[in-house]
Design an enzyme around this catalytic site. Structure first.
Site, short mmCIF file in Angstrom:
data_model
loop_
_atom_site.label_atom_id
_atom_site.label_comp_id
_atom_site.label_asym_id
_atom_site.label_seq_id
_atom_site.Cartn_x
_atom_site.Cartn_y
_atom_site.Cartn_z
CG HIS A 234 13.81 36.30 -43.45
ND1 HIS A 234 15.06 35.75 -43.35
CD2 HIS A 234 13.28 35.81 -44.60
CE1 HIS A 234 15.30 34.98 -44.38
NE2 HIS A 234 14.23 34.99 -45.16
CG HIS B 178 16.33 28.70 -48.16
ND1 HIS B 178 15.72 28.79 -46.92
CD2 HIS B 178 16.14 29.91 -48.74
CE1 HIS B 178 15.19 29.98 -46.77
NE2 HIS B 178 15.42 30.69 -47.85
CD GLU C 261 16.73 38.00 -41.40
OE1 GLU C 261 16.55 36.80 -41.06
OE2 GLU C 261 16.75 38.37 -42.59
#
Length: 447
Positions: A133, A353, A381
């Site tokens: 991600h 988003h 992340e």
């Protein structure tokens, strides 16, 4: 900094000095697509694109064509596209059995003389338990940072868009640091393989390498040795995190804990981790005005209209709304006082988003982190923390927030939000079932 943090990271972060004219905010998904294509066409040294996925559609083809054109024009260009290994090898959720984007990558490589390697990063052996991600598109000495992936809706190629944040930072030290991480900590590892070449290894055969890779990632970080510590000026700090109590998670908690007047949080999926909820509650207790912007359930990227056949995935937006309703109910007194403001974003048939944290007039966190338990525990992340102690970016910051709030509506009372009796029968039936068998809590942890 409040004493609840025994080892605070925020005051000790090394950062790269940043000039105000080297930082800009793009206003829309269409402008993001235009800017990304312009940067690719003008690249002279390197292009590194990192996203959850590069989709086989019109916008994805446009990006891949631009990369091949840039490589053909300048063969010395170093190009790498990095996406999630597992996501690239499956079709769209709910669309039946499909070969996935990797088959398209291979066909595109076979059809071009120029080489554009596309690497798959396996953060876990199953997508449900962790994906790549990371965000960031590096072109020469520029970083274009957004939570967006690369497809029609994220790039507003056709009629609909998915609203995100889009920032452009011209900073060689930052670009070098992010590029080095991709090359050394991702591409060079035994777990990462090219998806655009045939005869891919199976995920099962990579199990040992993936386990070692995940252990490595938990200790990895961006190289900030060229940065400065204690610099009192506009600067940017790249942050990385996977697993519990990682540096990115800790900084998010410390940012909320450091707020004194104003805190703004955006998340598309309202399912806050317990540490974030605790810091929000503490901030409210000390009188911080808090705005939380969430996508309306109909603006959720998993939303399916009731007129279409029910799929389990279509229950997610309703699950998030129930979570938001419980939060609003427990904080109704703060909502009534105006100290807490919950805003629902909705604009036509478009989706939301957008994530990030704004603290007072000083800190701004750019991140793809959804601020949910999955982001805090499972996915790999990153984020860029902008520190602006001299208030040099107040105007672009104000404009960005103004654009975000333009299509929102404040929740005045928790009863403004729907609940099970209001939902489509198939959705309500499913949610009652998962509640009865006590798997709702598990769903909140992994979705």
């Amino acid at each position: 900094m409040p004493s609840l943090f025994k080892r605070s990271l925020l005051p000790k972060l090394r950062s790269f000095p940043l000039s105000a004219d080297a930082f800009s905010i793009l206003p829309s998904a269409a402008e993001f697509r235009r800017s990304l294509l312009e940067h690719i066409a003008g690249a002279r040294q390197r292009i590194t694109l990192v996203a959850l996925y590069l989709q086989q559609d019109e916008a994805g083809q446009e990006i891949l064509d631009a990369l091949h054109a840039a490589k053909a024009a300048r063969p010395e260009l170093q190009i790498a596209v990095v996406v999630d290994w597992l996501r690239a090898q499956r079709g769209l959720i709910g669309a039946g059995k499909q070969p996935g984007n990797s088959a398209w990558y291979q066909a595109q490589t076979a059809a071009h003389e120029s080489e554009v390697p596309i690497y798959g990063v396996p953060v876990q052996t199953r997508e449900l338990f962790g994906v790549l991600h990371l965000k960031g598109f590096i072109v020469d000495d520029c970083v274009i940072y957004s939570g967006a992936s690369l497809n029609n809706v994220y790039l507003h190629k056709l009629d609909k868009y998915r609203f995100d944040r889009y920032h452009v930072l011209h900073n060689k030290a930052l670009a070098d640091s992010m590029h080095q991480f991709v090359q050394q900590d991702l591409i060079a590892t035994k777990a990462v393989h090219r998806l655009d070449l045939p005869s891919l290894p199976t995920t099962r055969s990579l199990r040992s390498a993936i386990g070692n890779f995940r252990s490595h990632l938990k200790k990895a970080s961006y190289d900030i040795s060229q940065g400065t510590e204690g610099y009192f000026g506009l600067s940017v700090s790249p942050l990385l995190g996977v697993g519990k109590n990682n540096p990115l998670n800790r900084v998010i908690g410390e940012l909320i804990a450091s707020s004194q007047q104003q805190l703004t949080i955006c998340t598309p999926y309202f399912n806050l981790p317990l540490p974030v909820t605790r810091e929000i509650n503490r901030a409210l207790e000390r009188g911080v005005k808090i705005d939380i912007v969430v996508g309306d359930k109909t603006a959720n990227d998993f939303y399916i209209p009731p007129s279409e056949p029910f799929k389990v995935i279509s229950a997610l937006p309703y699950l998030y709304e129930l979570s938001l309703r419980r939060f609003a109910k427990s904080h109704q007194r703060m909502i009534d006082s105006g100290l807490l403001n919950l805003h629902l974003w909705r604009e036509g048939g478009n989706s939301f988003h957008l994530k990030g944290v704004w603290v007072d007039d000083r800190y701004t966190l750019l991140t793809g982190n959804n601020l949910n338990p999955r982001a805090f525990r499972l996915d790999l992340e990153n984020g860029l923390l902008i520190d602006d102690p001299r208030r040099e970016l107040l105007e672009p910051r104000r404009k960005e927030l103004e654009a975000i709030f333009a299509h929102t509506q404040r929740i005045e009372h928790f009863k403004d939000l729907e609940t099970l009796p209001d939902y489509p029968p198939a959705v309500a039936k499913f949610l009652r079932r998962v509640s009865r068998v006590r798997i709702e809590r598990l769903l909140y942890r992994i979705l």
